[in-house]
Design a protein around this motif. Structure first.
Motif, PDB file in Angstrom:
ATOM      1  N   VAL A   1       0.862  -1.178   0.000  1.00  0.00           N
ATOM      2  CA  VAL A   1       0.000   0.000   0.000  1.00  0.00           C
ATOM      3  C   VAL A   1       0.899   1.228   0.000  1.00  0.00           C
ATOM      4  N   LEU A   2       0.658   2.133  -0.925  1.00  0.00           N
ATOM      5  CA  LEU A   2       1.480   3.337  -1.039  1.00  0.00           C
ATOM      6  C   LEU A   2       0.977   4.390  -0.058  1.00  0.00           C
ATOM      7  N   ILE A   3       1.888   4.900   0.765  1.00  0.00           N
ATOM      8  CA  ILE A   3       1.548   5.923   1.758  1.00  0.00           C
ATOM      9  C   ILE A   3       1.699   7.316   1.175  1.00  0.00           C
ATOM     10  N   SER A   4       2.809   7.553   0.467  1.00  0.00           N
ATOM     11  CA  SER A   4       3.036   8.872  -0.129  1.00  0.00           C
ATOM     12  C   SER A   4       3.913   8.737  -1.367  1.00  0.00           C
ATOM     13  N   GLY A   5       3.848   9.741  -2.231  1.00  0.00           N
ATOM     14  CA  GLY A   5       4.644   9.718  -3.452  1.00  0.00           C
ATOM     15  C   GLY A   5       3.963   8.923  -4.555  1.00  0.00           C
ATOM     16  N   GLN A   6       4.802   8.378  -5.446  1.00  0.00           N
ATOM     17  CA  GLN A   6       4.291   7.596  -6.566  1.00  0.00           C
ATOM     18  C   GLN A   6       5.235   6.433  -6.836  1.00  0.00           C
TER      19      GLN A   6
ATOM     20  N   ILE B   1      -1.634  -2.942  -4.053  1.00  0.00           N
ATOM     21  CA  ILE B   1      -1.336  -3.924  -5.087  1.00  0.00           C
ATOM     22  C   ILE B   1      -1.026  -5.261  -4.428  1.00  0.00           C
ATOM     23  N   ALA B   2      -1.422  -6.350  -5.068  1.00  0.00           N
ATOM     24  CA  ALA B   2      -1.167  -7.700  -4.570  1.00  0.00           C
ATOM     25  C   ALA B   2      -0.827  -8.584  -5.760  1.00  0.00           C
ATOM     26  N   TYR B   3       0.201  -9.423  -5.604  1.00  0.00           N
ATOM     27  CA  TYR B   3       0.596 -10.280  -6.721  1.00  0.00           C
ATOM     28  C   TYR B   3       1.471 -11.424  -6.219  1.00  0.00           C
ATOM     29  N   SER B   4       1.582 -12.444  -7.047  1.00  0.00           N
ATOM     30  CA  SER B   4       2.465 -13.558  -6.747  1.00  0.00           C
ATOM     31  C   SER B   4       3.901 -13.120  -6.967  1.00  0.00           C
ATOM     32  N   SER B   5       4.767 -13.409  -5.992  1.00  0.00           N
ATOM     33  CA  SER B   5       6.175 -13.019  -6.112  1.00  0.00           C
ATOM     34  C   SER B   5       6.897 -13.825  -7.178  1.00  0.00           C
ATOM     35  N   GLU B   6       6.254 -14.877  -7.683  1.00  0.00           N
ATOM     36  CA  GLU B   6       6.862 -15.679  -8.740  1.00  0.00           C
ATOM     37  C   GLU B   6       6.848 -14.943 -10.074  1.00  0.00           C
ATOM     38  N   ARG B   7       6.030 -13.908 -10.173  1.00  0.00           N
ATOM     39  CA  ARG B   7       6.010 -13.094 -11.388  1.00  0.00           C
ATOM     40  C   ARG B   7       7.195 -12.121 -11.346  1.00  0.00           C
ATOM     41  N   PRO B   8       7.995 -12.029 -12.398  1.00  0.00           N
ATOM     42  CA  PRO B   8       9.110 -11.073 -12.407  1.00  0.00           C
ATOM     43  C   PRO B   8       8.585  -9.671 -12.101  1.00  0.00           C
ATOM     44  N   HIS B   9       9.181  -9.033 -11.086  1.00  0.00           N
ATOM     45  CA  HIS B   9       8.674  -7.737 -10.676  1.00  0.00           C
ATOM     46  C   HIS B   9       9.795  -6.785 -10.287  1.00  0.00           C
ATOM     47  N   ARG B  10       9.503  -5.522 -10.412  1.00  0.00           N
ATOM     48  CA  ARG B  10      10.443  -4.455 -10.055  1.00  0.00           C
ATOM     49  C   ARG B  10       9.617  -3.264  -9.595  1.00  0.00           C
TER      50      ARG B  10
END
Length: 241
Positions: A190-195, A213-222
């Motif tokens: 959950v984003l508190i401030s900024g972008q 946002i919620a997602y499986s960590s098995e998906r390549p992410h950055r």
């Protein structure tokens, strides 16, 4: 690449880490004219105005973390290639990380720790909290500062539940790493401030304050700060095993 809003890549910087709660350096009003203070991330300790001893301590910390990673990997009879396949981190990067000379990012450490069956929290030394207390004081929380322009404060770690709760801060252009990584588990943020822009499988999702946002960590992410101010987010990593 499809986009939900906008996205911009973040730059790559040298990484280091320290543990414990850090304090923001105050501006030196008596600084000699003509000298420009360093920005966060310009020093190995990623703290503006940090003295050399802090830099040395950060380097020593990363050497200890690297040694702990190597010990865990060998104990599980895993090769560097095995870990690389589980994380998306190159063998050469992993080798440098184990020797304490890598430019490892928070994202890399999270992915490597997961590949070894632990949380990033377990790679660092920690201050002892009050036995049996449901409260984890700020001074007891582990803080990791990386040269990618990110600071990760592990607010709570529950090994039995397979849960790690962290407060992540991203400087302008800061990111979880130079490239996407993947590992076991799920993530909730959950984003508190900024972008922040979360890149998942080539698709970018831009978060504004209050977005989740919620997602499986098995998906390549950055994760990258694509806004014009520091971004702060609360992040939860959960093991699914």
């Amino acid at each position: 690449m499809t986009r939900s809003r906008t996205a911009a890549p973040a730059g790559r910087r040298t990484a280091a880490a320290t543990t414990g709660v850090g304090k923001t350096a105050k501006t030196d009003k008596n600084r000699a004219p003509g000298k420009t203070p360093k920005r966060n991330g310009d020093t190995p300790a990623a703290t503006a105005g940090a003295p050399d001893r802090d830099s040395d301590a950060a380097e020593q910390t990363m050497m200890l973390v690297g040694a702990r990673i190597r010990a865990m990997r060998l104990r599980q009879q895993l090769t560097l290639r095995d870990v690389a396949e589980r994380t998306g981190v190159s063998v050469s990067m992993l080798s440098m990380l184990e020797r304490g000379v890598s430019t490892a990012s928070v994202g890399t450490l999270v992915a490597v720790a997961s590949a070894l069956g632990v949380h990033m929290y377990d790679l660092f030394a920690h201050k002892d909290g009050a036995d049996g207390s449901p409260v984890t004081r700020l001074a007891e929380q582990t803080v990791v500062r990386m040269g990618e322009g990110t600071t990760r404060r592990v607010a709570h770690n529950d090994a039995a539940a397979g849960l790690e709760l962290a407060v992540n801060e991203y400087e302008l252009g800061g990111a979880s790493g130079p490239s996407a990584t993947h590992h076991d588990g799920r993530e909730f943020g959950v984003l508190i401030s900024g972008q922040l822009t979360i890149e998942l499988d080539g698709q970018s999702h831009v978060l504004e304050p209050g977005d989740v946002i919620a997602y499986s960590s098995e998906r390549p992410h950055r994760i990258a700060n694509t806004g014009d101010e520091r971004a702060v987010a609360v992040w939860v990593n959960v093991d699914e095993s």
